[in-house]
Design a protein around this motif. Structure first.
Motif, mmCIF file in Angstrom:
data_model
loop_
_atom_site.group_PDB
_atom_site.id
_atom_site.type_symbol
_atom_site.label_atom_id
_atom_site.label_comp_id
_atom_site.label_asym_id
_atom_site.label_seq_id
_atom_site.Cartn_x
_atom_site.Cartn_y
_atom_site.Cartn_z
ATOM 1 N N GLY A 135 15.198 -9.884 -12.077
ATOM 2 C CA GLY A 135 16.241 -10.976 -12.112
ATOM 3 C C GLY A 135 15.615 -12.366 -12.485
ATOM 4 N N CYS A 136 14.199 -12.619 -13.384
ATOM 5 C CA CYS A 136 13.741 -13.754 -13.921
ATOM 6 C C CYS A 136 14.193 -14.175 -15.362
ATOM 7 N N ALA A 170 17.532 -16.447 -13.464
ATOM 8 C CA ALA A 170 16.774 -17.291 -12.344
ATOM 9 C C ALA A 170 17.819 -18.583 -12.974
ATOM 10 N N ASN A 208 17.816 -9.910 -7.710
ATOM 11 C CA ASN A 208 16.982 -10.942 -6.769
ATOM 12 C C ASN A 208 18.307 -11.087 -5.585
ATOM 13 N N SER A 236 16.315 -15.859 -2.524
ATOM 14 C CA SER A 236 14.223 -15.896 -2.357
ATOM 15 C C SER A 236 13.392 -16.284 -2.085
ATOM 16 N N TRP A 256 14.503 -11.636 -1.592
ATOM 17 C CA TRP A 256 14.715 -10.086 -0.989
ATOM 18 C C TRP A 256 15.217 -9.753 -2.616
ATOM 19 N N SER A 257 13.857 -8.671 -3.065
ATOM 20 C CA SER A 257 14.523 -8.369 -4.548
ATOM 21 C C SER A 257 13.786 -6.707 -4.733
ATOM 22 N N GLN A 259 8.936 -11.329 -0.166
ATOM 23 C CA GLN A 259 8.799 -12.858 -0.414
ATOM 24 C C GLN A 259 7.896 -13.447 1.176
ATOM 25 N N SER A 274 3.062 -11.087 -0.443
ATOM 26 C CA SER A 274 4.200 -10.736 -0.965
ATOM 27 C C SER A 274 4.493 -9.260 -0.702
#
Length: 414
Positions: free
Chosen positions: A19-20, A23, A84, A87, A89-90, A117, A123
Motif C-alpha cells: 500500500g505504500c 499512501a 492497506n 492504519s 491492518w495490511s 501495527q 508490528s
C-alpha cells in the motif's frame, strides 16, 4: 543517476510494504492497494565442462556441463500485491517465478501474510514471511536492490530457504542516536526437492537485530530448526543393513529430524560515493550438509551511473569431509563389494560440503530509471577434494582448479 545502496534499500522496502505506493492518495483509514514487481534476465557461462554452476541448492543450474551459456541461474520475475485496510491492518502477496529442481517455472508464493501495527513501534505478522537472516535476506531475490549480480554463493547459497510459514514480531527502538529493529519469528518450512524427496524445517525459530547509525548498518541473526531432508535415502538404508557400524554412520550423516543452527553477522557502510559490506555465518546441520563457516567482503565505488565493485568470499568446513566408512576387512567378498559402493557414495555426498574461495569483480550500470545492467567475473576455486558450490558434478571434475564464471544480467523493478 547516482543510485546508492540506501536508495536501493528504500526501493526494496517499497516492494515489502503493502500500500505504500498509494499512501499519499488516500486517508489513513481508507483501504488502498499497490501493485509492483521485479525481475532479472540473465545469462551465465562457466569454464568447467564437468559441473554446473548454480547460485543455490534449490536451482538446478545449467551453465557449464549442461550448456555453454545458461539462462536459468539468475533469471526470475516477481510480482506483489499489497493492501492497506486501515492504519493498523495490511496484507501482502508476492509470487516469484524461477527455475526449480523440478525444472518448472510455475509461480511460487514467496510471501503471503497479514500485518497488524499494534503500536507505532511494534508490528505483528502471520502467514508466509521472509526469514530474518542475512543483510539482504528481505530482498535477496530482487536483483535491482543488490549491488552485485547475485549474493555471494558461499554464504547465501548455503541457506537457500528464504521464507517460513508462521508468525513474527518486529520492534523498533533507539539507544541515543542509534536505531534498532529487533525481530522474533517462529514457523516452519516445507518444500519439494525431487519427486520423492522434501525438505522440512519444523520448530523454526529466529531472532534478528538490525542496527543503523548514520551510514553504518549492522545485522546479527540466529536461526534454528529441526531439519529433515529426504535425499540419499537408498544410501542410508543400505548402510543400516550393515549392523551397528552402518547404523552409526547413518545416524551421524543422515538428515532426519536433526537440530540445525545458523548464526550470521553482517555490516554495510554506505556514505554515498562508495560502499563496503561483509558478512560471516556459521551453518551447522549435524549431517551430510555439514558444519561450515562462510564469509565475504566487498566494496564498490560510484562514478555517476556506473559502479565497479569487487568481492572476496570463502567457505570452509568445520568437520572432516571424508570418512573411512564401513570396515570391510572382515566381510566376505560380495558383501565387501556392496560396502565399498556405499562408502564411495557417502564420500561423494560429503564432497558436496563446500571448501571454496572466490574472487569477483563486476560493474553495475544504471542505464535508465528502474533498470540496471550488470556484468560480473568470478574466479572460483574449490579445494581439498570438495566440489565447492558446483552441482551435477561429472567424474572428470578436478577440485583445486580455478573455474571462471561470467555473468550478464538486466535487473528491473516496476
Amino acid at each position: 543517476m547516482n543510485v546508492n545502496l540506501s536508495i536501493l534499500r528504500a526501493i526494496a522496502a517499497v516492494v515489502a510494504m503493502p500500500g505504500c505506493a498509494t499512501a499519499a492518495l488516500a486517508g489513513e483509514d481508507t483501504p488502498r492497494a499497490s501493485f509492483g514487481g521485479f525481475g532479472t534476465v540473465g545469462v551465465v557461462h562457466s569454464s568447467d565442462e564437468q559441473s554446473d554452476f548454480t547460485a543455490n541448492g534449490l536451482n538446478p543450474g545449467d551453465a557449464g556441463y549442461s550448456r555453454r551459456w545458461g539462462a536459468a541461474v539468475d533469471s526470475r520475475v516477481g510480482v506483489q500485491l499489497g493492501v492497506n485496510m486501515d492504519s493498523k491492518w495490511s496484507a501482502v502477496l508476492q509470487l516469484v517465478s524461477e527455475r526449480t529442481l523440478q525444472n518448472s517455472y510455475a509461480p511460487v508464493v514467496e510471501w503471503a501474510n497479514i500485518q497488524y501495527q499494534a503500536t507505532p513501534d511494534l508490528s505483528l505478522r502471520v502467514g508466509r514471511i521472509a526469514l530474518p537472516l542475512f543483510l539482504t535476506g528481505d530482498y535477496r531475490k530482487a536483483g535491482y536492490a543488490l549491488p552485485w549480480v547475485r549474493p555471494p554463493v558461499e554464504l547465501y547459497g548455503a541457506i537457500p530457504i528464504s521464507n517460513s510459514d508462521g508468525v513474527d514480531a518486529s520492534y523498533r527502538w533507539q539507544s541515543g542516536d542509534i536505531n534498532h529493529v529487533t525481530q522474533v519469528s517462529f514457523g516452519r518450512a516445507d518444500m519439494p526437492l525431487t519427486p520423492g524427496a522434501r525438505a522440512q524445517a519444523r520448530g523454526l525459530a529466529g531472532v534478528s537485530n538490525t542496527t543503523t547509525a548514520g551510514a553504518l548498518t549492522v545485522r546479527a541473526s540466529v536461526l534454528t530448526a529441526e531439519l529433515s531432508v529426504g535425499l540419499a535415502r537408498d544410501l542410508f538404508d543400505g548402510l543400516r543393513q550393515f549392523g551397528a557400524q552402518g547404523n552409526a554412520l547413518a545416524d551421524e550423516y543422515e538428515l532426519a529430524a536433526k537440530r540445525a543452527v545458523v548464526y550470521s553477522l553482517g555490516f554495510n557502510y554506505d556514505p554515498g560515493h562508495w560502499f563496503a559490506m561483509g558478512e560471516i555465518g556459521r551453518i551447522n546441520a549435524n549431517s551430510f550438509l555439514g558444519d561450515k563457516t562462510a564469509a565475504y567482503l566487498g566494496a564498490g565505488y560510484r562514478i555517476g551511473d556506473v559502479t565497479p565493485y569487487v568481492v572476496y568470499s570463502a567457505s570452509r568446513a568445520n568437520m572432516e569431509t571424508a570418512t573411512a566408512g564401513l570396515d570391510l576387512s572382515a566381510m566376505p567378498p560380495q558383501q565387501a563389494a556392496v560396502g565399498a559402493q556405499l562408502n564411495a557414495g557417502l564420500n561423494q555426498l560429503l564432497a558436496t560440503i563446500p571448501r571454496q574461495h572466490s574472487i569477483s569483480a563486476g560493474v553495475r550500470w544504471d542505464l535508465c530509471p528502474n533498470y540496471a545492467l550488470k556484468l560480473q567475473y568470478d574466479r572460483i576455486t574449490p579445494h581439498q577434494g570438495s566440489n565447492g558450490t558446483f552441482i551435477n558434478v561429472q567424474p572428470g571434475f578436478r577440485s583445486g582448479q580455478p573455474i571462471t564464471v561470467l555473468s550478464a544480467v538486466l535487473d528491473f523493478v516496476f
